[in-house]
Design an enzyme around this catalytic site. Structure first.
Site, PDB file in Angstrom:
ATOM      1  N   GLY A   1      -9.272   5.686  -6.663  1.00  0.00           N
ATOM      2  CA  GLY A   1      -8.072   4.858  -6.598  1.00  0.00           C
ATOM      3  C   GLY A   1      -6.978   5.459  -5.752  1.00  0.00           C
ATOM      4  O   GLY A   1      -7.179   5.883  -4.611  1.00  0.00           O
TER       5      GLY A   1
ATOM      6  N   ASP B   1       0.873  -1.170   0.000  1.00  0.00           N
ATOM      7  CA  ASP B   1       0.000   0.000   0.000  1.00  0.00           C
ATOM      8  C   ASP B   1       0.913   1.224   0.000  1.00  0.00           C
ATOM      9  O   ASP B   1       1.714   1.407   0.917  1.00  0.00           O
ATOM     10  CB  ASP B   1      -0.867  -0.041   1.266  1.00  0.00           C
ATOM     11  N   ILE B   2       0.807   2.046  -1.015  1.00  0.00           N
ATOM     12  CA  ILE B   2       1.742   3.169  -1.151  1.00  0.00           C
ATOM     13  C   ILE B   2       1.651   4.137   0.020  1.00  0.00           C
ATOM     14  O   ILE B   2       2.630   4.805   0.374  1.00  0.00           O
ATOM     15  CB  ILE B   2       1.538   3.901  -2.504  1.00  0.00           C
TER      16      ILE B   2
ATOM     17  N   ASN C   1      -5.244  14.863 -10.534  1.00  0.00           N
ATOM     18  CA  ASN C   1      -6.019  15.517 -11.586  1.00  0.00           C
ATOM     19  C   ASN C   1      -5.427  16.889 -11.898  1.00  0.00           C
ATOM     20  O   ASN C   1      -4.679  17.450 -11.085  1.00  0.00           O
ATOM     21  CB  ASN C   1      -7.468  15.685 -11.136  1.00  0.00           C
TER      22      ASN C   1
ATOM     23  N   THR D   1      -2.495   4.084 -14.694  1.00  0.00           N
ATOM     24  CA  THR D   1      -2.977   2.760 -15.119  1.00  0.00           C
ATOM     25  C   THR D   1      -4.256   2.325 -14.406  1.00  0.00           C
ATOM     26  O   THR D   1      -4.762   1.244 -14.670  1.00  0.00           O
ATOM     27  CB  THR D   1      -1.890   1.693 -14.891  1.00  0.00           C
ATOM     28  N   GLY D   2      -4.769   3.168 -13.510  1.00  0.00           N
ATOM     29  CA  GLY D   2      -6.018   2.858 -12.834  1.00  0.00           C
ATOM     30  C   GLY D   2      -7.186   3.543 -13.516  1.00  0.00           C
ATOM     31  O   GLY D   2      -7.543   3.227 -14.651  1.00  0.00           O
TER      32      GLY D   2
ATOM     33  N   ASP E   1      -5.335   8.298  -5.902  1.00  0.00           N
ATOM     34  CA  ASP E   1      -5.540   9.689  -5.507  1.00  0.00           C
ATOM     35  C   ASP E   1      -6.389   9.767  -4.240  1.00  0.00           C
ATOM     36  O   ASP E   1      -6.035  10.437  -3.256  1.00  0.00           O
ATOM     37  CB  ASP E   1      -6.219  10.435  -6.659  1.00  0.00           C
TER      38      ASP E   1
END
Length: 362
Positions: A31, A9-10, A23, A119-120, A33
């Site tokens: 996701g 988990d980042i 954004n 990629t999400g 963000d």
């Protein structure tokens, strides 16, 4: 090792900075963000972005405090929305990595964790996004000293990860042979010792063996739902046609048989080499030079990219003089993924890393 791929988990990474997929306007997406805003303190981070940053174009990056996160900084990469692959998305995605790394360097950051940017929810193809990430990070690390992590964490990754943890270890224990066999498939040991002078003899032996294998399949079942023989012992029309098709390709080279398998599955060549994480130039060389022989790791990756089953994979590898070795853990892990129909090269690469083996892309 300045680049490491991890499953985590980042928001839990103990690095000086983490990268967010942002954004262009001060709004919070889904996701990665959303997860980072939640962990950092949603209101505090959004207020800082609104008051101090504002609008930022796609492909650019900006830095903020990390607030409640364990790291010091968040570098926000404004991710491109994937449209069709021909609308400048690749250039913007590469810029996200370059500008994020440059911001980290300017702020004396020595450890940083990236997600797979765009990629999400932004829709960028995962395998291509992964290749771009590694390409840009490695280019940066040639000139600069920094520890960089690529963090893969989503429902798909965690599902596969938990599924692999015990069953893969059992598979390795069952299939891995500590003692090296004297001879592997079709005398490959002798071939490797004698070198290129015996290649013709080796190829003839290989093709003769391929013919024997093809003929022996006549009396075997094709699979659980489609048998070679009907109840009377005669070949069905469909089975006979399938056998004829296979016999046409008995003497195919590695390249020729690979292209045949790809076409028979209705896949495109770009789809396969991207999914396999194989460079376009390498694939083009194989395609345009039928007698060329790829490296074994490239051949294994193409088996996964083309979504071959185990029999097809063994057959294809044999045409380049290779086989799955029970003495090689990399081979064992590839065979596990293929046998279980897990055609995810990123997950496979992480698994190799977790077992202390060389990654496909490093």
């Amino acid at each position: 090792m300045p680049l490491k791929i991890v499953r985590n988990d980042i928001t839990k990474m103990q690095t000086e900075a983490i990268v967010n997929t942002a954004n262009d306007h001060p709004t919070v997406g889904t996701g990665c963000d959303h997860a980072i805003y939640q962990a950092a303190g949603y209101d505090d981070l959004l207020k800082y972005r609104t008051e101090n940053v504002g609008y930022v174009p796609e492909g650019d990056a900006f830095i903020t405090p990390a607030f409640q996160l364990p790291c010091r900084y968040i570098i926000h990469a404004v991710s491109p929305l994937f449209i069709d692959g021909d609308s400048g998305e690749e250039g913007k995605l590469r810029s996200c990595y370059r500008k994020s790394l440059e911001l980290a360097r300017k702020n004396n950051i020595k450890t940083i964790a990236f997600p797979l940017i765009a990629t999400g929810g932004f829709g960028y193809p995962k395998e291509e996004g992964f290749r771009i990430a590694v390409d840009e990070i490695n280019s940066f690390l040639i000139k600069h000293d920094m520890m960089v992590y690529i963090v893969v964490f989503d429902n798909h990754a965690t599902t596969i990860g938990s599924r692999l943890s015990s069953s893969l270890e059992a598979y390795i224990d069952q299939n891995y042979v500590e003692e090296k066999r004297e001879e592997e498939y079709l005398g490959r040991t002798e071939f490797s010792k004698t070198g290129s002078t015996s290649y013709m003899d080796f190829e003839i032996t290989l093709r003769e063996k391929a013919k024997q294998i093809a003929r022996s399949r006549i009396s075997r079942k094709k699979d659980k739902t489609d048998s070679w023989e009907d109840s009377t012992g005669a070949l069905s029309v469909d089975s006979e046609h399938s056998l004829e098709e296979r016999m046409k390709h008995v003497t195919d080279s590695f390249s020729e048989y690979l292209l045949y398998l790809i076409d028979s599955k209705g896949m495109s060549y770009p789809e396969v080499y991207r999914k396999a994480l194989v460079d376009k130039k390498v694939f083009s060389r194989l395609k345009n030079h039928p007698e060329s022989r790829p490296k074994k790791i490239t051949a294994l990756c193409l088996c996964v990219g083309a979504e071959l089953n185990m029999d097809q994979s063994k057959d294809l590898l044999a045409r380049a003089g290779y086989a799955f070795s029970p003495c090689d853990k990399t081979d064992i892990i590839f065979s596990y993924f293929i046998e279980n129909g897990i055609y995810d090269m990123i997950e496979l690469d992480i698994t190799l890393e977790e077992h202390g083996l060389n990654c496909i892309i490093s």
